[in-house]
Enzyme design. Structure first.
Site, PDB file in Angstrom:
ATOM      1  CE1 TYR A   1      44.822  38.773  53.324  1.00  0.00           C
ATOM      2  CE2 TYR A   1      45.982  39.181  51.287  1.00  0.00           C
ATOM      3  CZ  TYR A   1      45.999  38.915  52.625  1.00  0.00           C
ATOM      4  OH  TYR A   1      47.192  38.789  53.272  1.00  0.00           O
ATOM      5  CD  GLU A   2      43.816  44.465  49.841  1.00  0.00           C
ATOM      6  OE1 GLU A   2      42.934  45.166  49.320  1.00  0.00           O
ATOM      7  OE2 GLU A   2      44.249  44.667  50.984  1.00  0.00           O
ATOM      8  N   GLY A   3      40.725  41.662  46.156  1.00  0.00           N
ATOM      9  CA  GLY A   3      40.203  41.298  44.838  1.00  0.00           C
ATOM     10  C   GLY A   3      40.906  40.041  44.357  1.00  0.00           C
TER      11      GLY A   3
ATOM     12  CG  LEU B   1      39.634  47.065  47.313  1.00  0.00           C
ATOM     13  CD1 LEU B   1      38.496  46.487  46.487  1.00  0.00           C
ATOM     14  CD2 LEU B   1      40.175  46.005  48.270  1.00  0.00           C
TER      15      LEU B   1
ATOM     16  NE  ARG C   1      42.657  45.136  43.598  1.00  0.00           N
ATOM     17  CZ  ARG C   1      41.556  45.636  43.086  1.00  0.00           C
ATOM     18  NH1 ARG C   1      41.611  46.758  42.367  1.00  0.00           N
ATOM     19  NH2 ARG C   1      40.393  45.056  43.282  1.00  0.00           N
TER      20      ARG C   1
END
Length: 601
Positions: free
Chosen positions: A408-410, A266, A270
């Protein structure tokens, strides 16, 4: 070995307490000939293969997405970050960022498929796989013969990724695991050949990663394609595993190491997601400028109206700032990787540690640029007016596609809190000295202000002083918050969000100032007056955000004399001596864009 690395390469998060010189950062103007050729190849691929067929993506032509991915594989684009010994191009981190950047100009559907495959679909094997695993899977993934997908999220495990319920049970003969569970929001699921699946063995605290080949006869089934707001031709399905047999040799890394794999994947995702929003912004800005020059109202092009010119200037400025910060961070990561390789660390380990070192910057970029691309698309719709709301123009699809980037990606909320939390942890480990500078700021608050007027004759002299003051705001707010709440700081999420916004603006504003200063030194101030205007405009807005978020943070944990002292400090640290003319700055920027009829920086 470690001492050498520390001396030569800046650590992640140190931008807050360490002065950075413009000559020490990498900018898009520093691209090598090889990188410029790669940039041109990606742009030509997008212009030839993707844009003329944009409607096919909007009409959910998943097969066409797969077809385009195969073409990208034939060009070598899927293997840019893959080492040459596994069939890739073995290019550096900056080059991989560049490809992610210009692929984003395609459509959200294709760039999502590309990012999911090259990042979380391939990278975990490249970075964590055994030699046998890498030889077996990575060449096929790099060439586009096979495609990858990443199975982490579950109905009950989104941001809390380590809480997944998917189970892996070792067979009695010890030859394989049986995986059972449900995964959702799996990009590329409809055409992937191999999954990276995370499951829990027994009552392990942490999940474990597995490489699972996509074989429907092996207990793997899927729901129909999800119907989504945007990225409509990105294959997204739920995936079900029912006693799916996975050979023991397909465990990725060690038992219980899955959460670490997921988090590091991740981190890379990011920073690359930040880059993957940039060319989308350029193309939206160019589209808005062209329309504004062509659209006639009240007997004149709407590009002559101040309200439209203001929007165009702001759109270009946010993109220019995003470029500046993305490539600055990418080169920091690349330098860290190279330093570790030079000291004898394997490239696999060096890349893992290099990206992990700059996890704070990765989260900053993800948040800032994903929000900028959404705002850019929103203003693009506004400039198009009623036509912007129509599917006949590219603005509405750009707005829909941009929306997922904040999730997405946190989610951006998670990443905001992570950025501050990671910085505090680095400080506690002694990797970044926050305590010393924070104490100096406290002493300064107690002292008598300097009322002398400094010399601001050099370009960006005042702006760089202001950047330094904004850093003091963060140290003041975060330092006091840590003192007050200690280990309970994590539970004060709104305070962390405010502190994070301050941190984000510091990194983004400093990056754009440093890039432009470097550019002015090489080309002359008169030749980059528009870039100077963008740097000054961005900083002015950053100061406003820092002031607002500083007040919010201070008021949340202080009162009485302490609060008054901190608010006085905030006012002092966000004050201009020579307030820039925002209208004139926007006019300078917009005039250049309108004259060139495109994003031209």
């Amino acid at each position: 070995m470690a001492d050498t690395i520390e001396k030569d390469v800046t650590r992640g998060g140190q931008f807050l307490v360490k002065e950075t010189k413009s000559e020490d950062i990498f900018t898009p103007e520093d691209f090598s000939e090889e990188q410029l050729m790669m940039k041109q190849m990606v742009k030509e691929f997008v212009d030839k293969e993707i844009w003329p067929n944009k409607n096919r993506f909007e009409n959910k032509d998943y097969a066409f997405t797969e077809e385009c991915m195969k073409k990208a594989g034939e060009l070598g684009l899927l293997g840019v970050a893959v080492p040459e010994e596994y069939g890739g191009l073995g290019m550096g981190f900056v080059s991989t960022m560049l490809v992610c950047d210009y692929i984003s100009g395609a459509t959200g559907s294709f760039s999502t498929a590309f990012g999911a495959h090259t990042g979380i679909g391939t990278m975990p094997i490249t970075l964590y796989g055994t030699e046998e695993q890498k030889q077996k899977y990575v060449p096929k993934l790099a060439s586009g013969e096979w495609f990858g997908a990443y199975c982490l999220t579950e109905p009950g495990a989104g941001s809390d990724a380590n809480s997944g319920k998917t189970k892996a049970v070792l067979s009695e003969d010890g030859t394989h695991y049986k995986i059972t569970g449900q995964k959702m929001w799996i990009s590329n699921a409809g055409f992937c050949s191999v999954f990276i699946v995370f499951a829990r063995i027994g009552d392990d605290k942490n999940i474990t990663g597995f490489i699972v080949e996509n074989d429907p006869s092996n207990g793997i089934s899927m729901n129909e394609e999800e119907h989504k707001l945007g990225i409509r031709a990105s294959s997204t399905r739920q995936v079900f595993f029912s006693d799916t047999k996975v050979p023991v040799e397909n465990m990725l890394s060690e038992r219980g190491n899955g959460f670490k794999i997921a988090m590091n994947a991740l981190n890379v995702g990011r920073i690359k997601l930040g880059a993957a929003c940039l060319d989308a912004q350029r193309r939206v800005t160019t589209g808005a400028v062209k329309y504004a020059n062509e659209r006639i109202q009240f007997n004149t092009a709407i590009s002559n109206f101040g309200a439209i010119r203001s929007k165009i200037a702001e759109m270009a400025t946010s993109c220019y700032a995003g470029e500046s910060a993305s490539y600055r961070a990418a080169k920091s990561v690349e330098d860290r990787i190279e330093a570790r390789v030079a000291e004898g660390v394997s490239h696999q380990e060096a890349e893992l540690k290099g990206v992990e070192e700059f996890a704070i910057e990765c989260s900053i970029l993800k948040v800032a640029i994903s929000e900028d691309v959404q705002n850019c698309a929103d203003e693009g719709i506004q400039i198009f007016g009623g036509m912007g709301f129509s599917e006949d123009t590219p603005m509405e699809s750009a707005w829909r596609d941009a929306r997922i980037a904040r999730i997405y990606e946190g989610t951006n909320e998670i990443n905001r809190m992570l950025s501050v939390g990671m910085l505090v942890k680095k400080a506690m480990k002694g990797h970044v000295d926050l305590l010393g500078p924070a104490m100096k700021v406290q002493e300064e608050l107690m002292g008598i202000p300097d009322f002398n007027t400094p010399d601001y004759s050099e370009l960006f002299a005042e702006e760089k002083e202001i950047i330094g003051k904004l850093k003091k705001v963060f140290l003041m707010v975060a330092g006091a918050a840590v003192q007050k709440y200690g280990p309970d700081l994590d539970s004060h999420q709104q305070l962390l969000m405010a502190a994070s916004d301050i941190l984000i603006e510091i990194y983004m504003a400093e990056s754009v100032i440093l890039r432009t200063e470097k550019l002015a030194k090489s080309k002359g101030q008169e030749n980059v007056k528009e870039q100077i205007a963008m740097a000054q405009l961005y900083l002015y807005k950053a100061v406003d955000i820092v002031n607002s978020k500083g007040k919010e943070g201070i008021a949340s944990f202080s009162e009485g004399d302490e609060q008054r002292m901190m608010l006085m400090g905030l006012k002092r640290f966000t004050k201009y001596t020579n307030l820039p003319n925002m209208v004139a700055l926007r006019e300078t920027i917009a005039s250049k864009l309108i004259e060139e009829n495109e994003y031209c920086f």
